[in-house]
Design an enzyme around this catalytic site. Structure first.
Site, PDB file in Angstrom:
ATOM      1  N   SER A 188       0.822  -1.197   0.000  1.00 51.06           N
ATOM      2  CA  SER A 188       0.000   0.000   0.000  1.00 51.06           C
ATOM      3  C   SER A 188       0.870   1.267   0.000  1.00 51.06           C
ATOM      4  O   SER A 188       1.671   1.458  -0.901  1.00 51.06           O
ATOM      5  CB  SER A 188      -0.965  -0.046   1.191  1.00 51.06           C
ATOM      6  OG  SER A 188      -2.011   0.876   1.033  1.00 51.06           O
ATOM      7  N   ASP A 396      -7.724  -6.221  -6.004  1.00 49.00           N
ATOM      8  CA  ASP A 396      -7.625  -4.944  -5.301  1.00 49.00           C
ATOM      9  C   ASP A 396      -8.029  -3.797  -6.218  1.00 49.00           C
ATOM     10  O   ASP A 396      -7.644  -3.765  -7.396  1.00 49.00           O
ATOM     11  CB  ASP A 396      -6.186  -4.733  -4.817  1.00 49.00           C
ATOM     12  CG  ASP A 396      -5.983  -3.415  -4.093  1.00 49.00           C
ATOM     13  OD1 ASP A 396      -6.927  -2.953  -3.425  1.00 49.00           O
ATOM     14  OD2 ASP A 396      -4.867  -2.852  -4.179  1.00 49.00           O
ATOM     15  N   HIS A 456      -5.964  -6.578  -1.870  1.00 50.05           N
ATOM     16  CA  HIS A 456      -4.899  -5.659  -1.480  1.00 50.05           C
ATOM     17  C   HIS A 456      -3.850  -6.349  -0.615  1.00 50.05           C
ATOM     18  O   HIS A 456      -2.662  -6.037  -0.704  1.00 50.05           O
ATOM     19  CB  HIS A 456      -5.544  -4.498  -0.711  1.00 50.05           C
ATOM     20  CG  HIS A 456      -4.647  -3.344  -0.435  1.00 50.05           C
ATOM     21  ND1 HIS A 456      -4.194  -2.496  -1.419  1.00 50.05           N
ATOM     22  CD2 HIS A 456      -4.127  -2.871   0.737  1.00 50.05           C
ATOM     23  CE1 HIS A 456      -3.457  -1.546  -0.872  1.00 50.05           C
ATOM     24  NE2 HIS A 456      -3.383  -1.751   0.426  1.00 50.05           N
TER      25      HIS A 456
END
Length: 479
Positions: A188, A396, A456
């Site tokens: 991220s 994601d 993710h």
């Protein structure tokens, strides 16, 4: 009378025994907490630690704090490899946010154990990344997870300096690990953190200290960190290219559209204005350019998806709960707020552990850090031989595989043409099942891996495949 005396004597012995036990435990706690040391090149930093036995009691653990100027305290938790700790590589794991705890990675994704639903116990994770690697989880920047204090970084460049200091103190004290291959991994917003941390380590390894006056006197005291690679999972690294792919991921992903076509058409139509703002940010890197870019682009490209109630980290799922749409994070918070757990790892001063600190997120945004081009850190690292893996779960939305693959193909470095012309090949599990799609240079210097059936958090959705990815990558046998 004799029996009464004997009874009294036994009671007295019990009191003495209990008191001795209490004193012993108190002394043990004190000595554990006071194991502190410093480094001559970093006089404002000290490190204190203890050796817990939670989560994976069969391996050596070290947890504690990097203290800065008495008012900044960064928490870390280290686990030795279950295999050959004297030979296996060392991985540092960072979650993103900005403002989210790396203990999410520990207890939800790739760590040695997983928290149960009630948040009162853990179970061993057979696919932990410490199966064949030692791993250290670091809560940074300040006031993330178990870290606490006043002030702290509001941008990725400043945050990286604390990480470098942490590594120097860690290797000074625990020198048995300094010779190991070292890899920095995360996901991220770590797509920002990791490239800059790579630059900080690489430049200092070459003696390019910033500012030079602070470290030249003690250069001989600094360890050369054996940086081998960077691993970025579903990261935000090159916003200029990545924001172009939000509409495509919302309507044309392989799991089915989340938005209707008119919404995606509107997102695509608004991208050129967004791109112009990001280009200005890239050019000036000023908050006056970068903050408006983040505000405009997030409103146009991300907000339409968020309003659907679907999980932005997994297009296959509804958002569940208030903890980044994953109920398990509530269980992780419950566990890490237990007094016995905080005491065991040396974090008794933490009033309330939270998976993410949104004030930190706001401060980084307000400083213009979100849209800055940390992608520019990567070409010099590649040229210096630091290997880079970009991997992405294909479900994601927020840092989707389409945008990540696009920027890797366009990255300007010596191997660009070779990488751009390379074929995408099926990436297979040891059993021969397709679990992804890989593009890589022949020498394994640079690679992009699309992981099938993962959102993710790839290690959470595909634990076995993620461990296989790590083990093969660090051996340069990913292809």
């Amino acid at each position: 009378m004799e029996n009464e005396l004997k009874g009294a004597w036994h009671q007295f012995q019990d009191v003495i025994h209990d008191t001795a036990e209490q004193v012993h435990h108190a002394v043990d706690d004190i000595t554990q907490q006071l194991k502190a040391f410093s480094h001559p090149a970093f006089p404002q930093y000290t490190m204190r630690y203890k050796k817990p036995s939670l989560c994976d009691p069969d391996v050596k653990q070290i947890s504690g704090y990097l203290d800065v100027d008495d008012d900044k305290h960064f928490f870390f938790w280290f686990f030795e490899s279950r295999n050959k700790p004297k030979e296996d590589p060392l991985v540092m794991w960072l979650n993103g946010g900005p403002g989210c705890s790396s203990l999410t990675g520990l207890f939800m994704e790739l760590g040695p154990c997983t928290v149960n639903k009630a948040g009162d116990d853990t179970t061993i994770n057979p696919y932990s990344w410490n199966t064949n690697s030692s791993i250290v989880f670091l809560d940074q920047p300040l006031n993330v997870g178990y870290s606490y204090g006043n002030g702290g970084a509001t941008n990725t460049v400043d945050a990286a300096k604390h990480v470098y200091a942490f590594l120097q103190l860690f290797f000074q004290k625990f020198s048995e690990y300094e010779h190991l291959d070292f890899h920095v991994a995360g996901e991220s917003y770590a797509g920002h953190y990791i490239p800059r941390i790579g630059t900080e380590i690489n430049d200092n390894n070459k003696g390019h200290f910033q500012p030079a006056s602070l470290l030249n006197e003690y250069a001989s005291e600094l360890k050369t960190i054996n940086l081998k690679s960077l691993m970025i999972g579903n990261g935000l690294t090159d916003p200029l290219i990545q924001y172009k792919y939000y509409a495509k991921m919302a309507c044309d992903n392989s799991y089915g559209p989340v938005l209707d076509r008119s919404q995606c058409d509107a997102m695509e139509a608004s991208y050129p204005a967004c791109a112009r703002l990001i280009e200005r940010c890239y050019k000036s890197q000023s908050v006056f350019s970068c903050l408006p870019a983040a505000m405009k682009c997030n409103k146009d490209q991300i907000q339409p998806y968020q309003q659907t109630g679907m999980n932005p980290y997994d297009v296959r799922e509804k958002c569940k709960g208030g903890n980044l749409c994953y109920e398990i994070l509530g269980s992780v918070q419950t566990y890490l707020n237990r007094d016995d757990v905080k005491k065991a790892v040396g974090a008794p001063n933490i009033e309330k552990y939270e998976s993410c600190n949104m004030q930190i997120n706001f401060r980084f945004n307000l400083a213009g850090d979100w849209m800055r081009p940390y992608v520019n850190e990567l070409p010099p690292l590649l040229e210096d031989g630091v290997r880079v893996l970009i991997y992405s779960g294909d479900a994601d939305f927020i840092c989707n595989w389409m945008g990540n693959k696009a920027w890797t193909v366009e990255l300007p470095w010596a191997g660009k043409d070779h990488f751009k012309a390379a074929d995408d090949v099926d990436w297979l599990s040891p059993a021969g099942d397709k679990v992804g799609e890989l593009r890589s240079t022949d020498d394994g210097q640079f690679a992009f891996l699309r992981v099938a059936g993962a959102g993710h958090m790839v290690p959470y959705d595909q634990p076995e495949a993620s461990l296989e990815m790590l083990n093969r990558w660090v051996r340069n046998e990913l292809a």
